[in-house]
Design a protein around this motif. Structure first.
Motif, PDB file in Angstrom:
ATOM      1  N   VAL A  93      31.705  33.461  72.077  1.00 27.45           N
ATOM      2  CA  VAL A  93      31.390  32.080  71.695  1.00 27.45           C
ATOM      3  C   VAL A  93      30.092  31.579  72.326  1.00 27.45           C
ATOM      4  N   CYS A 133      36.100  36.897  75.797  1.00 22.48           N
ATOM      5  CA  CYS A 133      35.021  36.154  75.136  1.00 22.48           C
ATOM      6  C   CYS A 133      33.644  36.664  75.541  1.00 22.48           C
ATOM      7  N   LYS A 179      34.726  26.170  75.039  1.00 19.30           N
ATOM      8  CA  LYS A 179      34.687  26.988  73.822  1.00 19.30           C
ATOM      9  C   LYS A 179      35.528  28.250  73.951  1.00 19.30           C
ATOM     10  N   THR A 181      39.115  27.324  73.588  1.00 21.97           N
ATOM     11  CA  THR A 181      39.426  27.006  72.194  1.00 21.97           C
ATOM     12  C   THR A 181      39.563  28.287  71.372  1.00 21.97           C
ATOM     13  N   ALA A 182      38.663  29.228  71.580  1.00 25.47           N
ATOM     14  CA  ALA A 182      38.725  30.496  70.851  1.00 25.47           C
ATOM     15  C   ALA A 182      40.010  31.248  71.167  1.00 25.47           C
ATOM     16  N   ASP A 186      31.757  22.943  69.742  1.00 22.04           N
ATOM     17  CA  ASP A 186      33.116  23.319  69.327  1.00 22.04           C
ATOM     18  C   ASP A 186      33.141  23.826  67.891  1.00 22.04           C
ATOM     19  N   VAL A 236      33.009  27.650  67.140  1.00 21.03           N
ATOM     20  CA  VAL A 236      34.069  28.569  67.576  1.00 21.03           C
ATOM     21  C   VAL A 236      34.778  29.259  66.410  1.00 21.03           C
TER      22      VAL A 236
END
Length: 311
Positions: free
Chosen positions: A195, A177, A207, A210-211, A45, A48
């Motif tokens: 990521v 991503c 990830k 989260t991004a 994490d 990121v």
């Protein structure tokens, strides 16, 4: 049932995606102690924000374009499937209480409709036509912005939304991503936050999710800053719809003005609880109706209204 060749083609396509890569060094992760797995996940994490940082110029350019359209009365519309769609709906749903946006000013569309927020409807992501219908229902047009969100960058719903919106003259952003994604290519502003492979192969709620959340935070928050929805780093357009937000409103007025509690209460009472108006009454020494007029003439921008009142 689709022919086996279709599934072979899809598998080949997935094998080419960074977000779907298999990490052999993690093949025994299920045998590790829980603390070790937590450390591994936390370390993943932590990478990121750096991946997002690499895309800041593209993100900033997209935000400036969004703010320009929204200043003309346009809407910000997110479109995605699965986790990506839920993140868009989440970001959109938090704009009214945080920034007092108008109903429908920031919209989250998820493939399969509202029921897809709580139940998996993954098949809906395969339909570009569904995205087109969802946007047509909103009457998307030239002042609007449509942000397609997809970890893989290949989701038909997100690509279809961007392509359809662009044909209608809307500003379009593709957030993915994976590098070289079809989604980014379909949009005027492509943002690809790479990521890398996930801790669990293909679990892009990790990830990648989260991004996407970080970028959506930037798009909505900085756009609202550009639109004058804040005063410094204070949320002066906050909608006081519950006790917590009413307490926050009082605190914001106090922080912005340095006024005593009694003055803050009086200012909020004189402005029907409107934080921005209350601040203006205190800083410019004007009454509630005058504050409302000044803000109307200033397009809701508190700094501009203050300059008018004190200049």
């Amino acid at each position: 049932m689709p022919p086996a060749s279709n599934y072979r083609d899809l598998r080949t396509e997935l094998d080419s995606l960074t977000t779907e890569s298999f990490r052999r060094e993690l093949a025994d992760i299920d045998q590790l102690p829980t603390l070790d797995i937590a450390r591994l996940m936390n370390n993943e994490d932590a990478t990121v924000p750096a991946a997002v940082a690499e895309r800041l110029p593209e993100i900033a350019a997209a935000i400036d374009a969004v703010a320009e359209r929204m200043a003309r009365g346009g809407r910000l519309i997110y479109a995605g499937a699965g986790t990506a769609g839920r993140l868009g709906v989440l970001d959109a749903s938090e704009c009214p209480p945080t920034f007092n946006t108008r109903p429908g000013q920031v919209v989250g569309l998820i493939a399969g409709g509202p029921q897809a927020l709580v139940a998996s409807m993954e098949g809906a992501e395969d339909s570009k036509e569904l995205a087109e219908a969802d946007l047509d229902a909103l009457g998307v047009g030239a002042d609007d912005t449509v942000v397609g969100v997809s970890a893989s960058g290949r989701t038909p719903y997100a690509i279809g939304a961007v392509a359809h919106a662009r044909a209608r003259g809307s500003l379009t952003i593709g957030l993915a991503c994976n590098a070289g994604s079809a989604l980014a290519a379909a949009a005027e502003h492509g943002i690809e936050v790479v990521v890398g492979p996930e801790l669990l192969t293909g679990s892009t709620r990790l990830k990648a999710g989260t991004a996407q959340k970080l970028v959506l935070n930037m798009i909505s928050t900085i756009t609202m800053i550009r639109l004058g929805k804040t005063y410094g780093n204070l949320m002066v357009d906050v909608r006081a719809s519950n006790d917590k937000l009413r307490a926050r409103s009082r605190r914001i007025v106090a922080l912005a003005t340095g006024a005593a509690d009694e003055e803050v209460e009086a200012a909020l009472a004189a402005t029907d609880g409107e934080v921005k108006n209350a601040i203006l009454t205190l800083l410019a020494d004007v009454d509630g109706p005058t504050a409302a007029r000044l803000l109307e003439e200033s397009g809701g921008r508190l700094r501009t209204a203050l300059a008018r009142a004190t200049g």
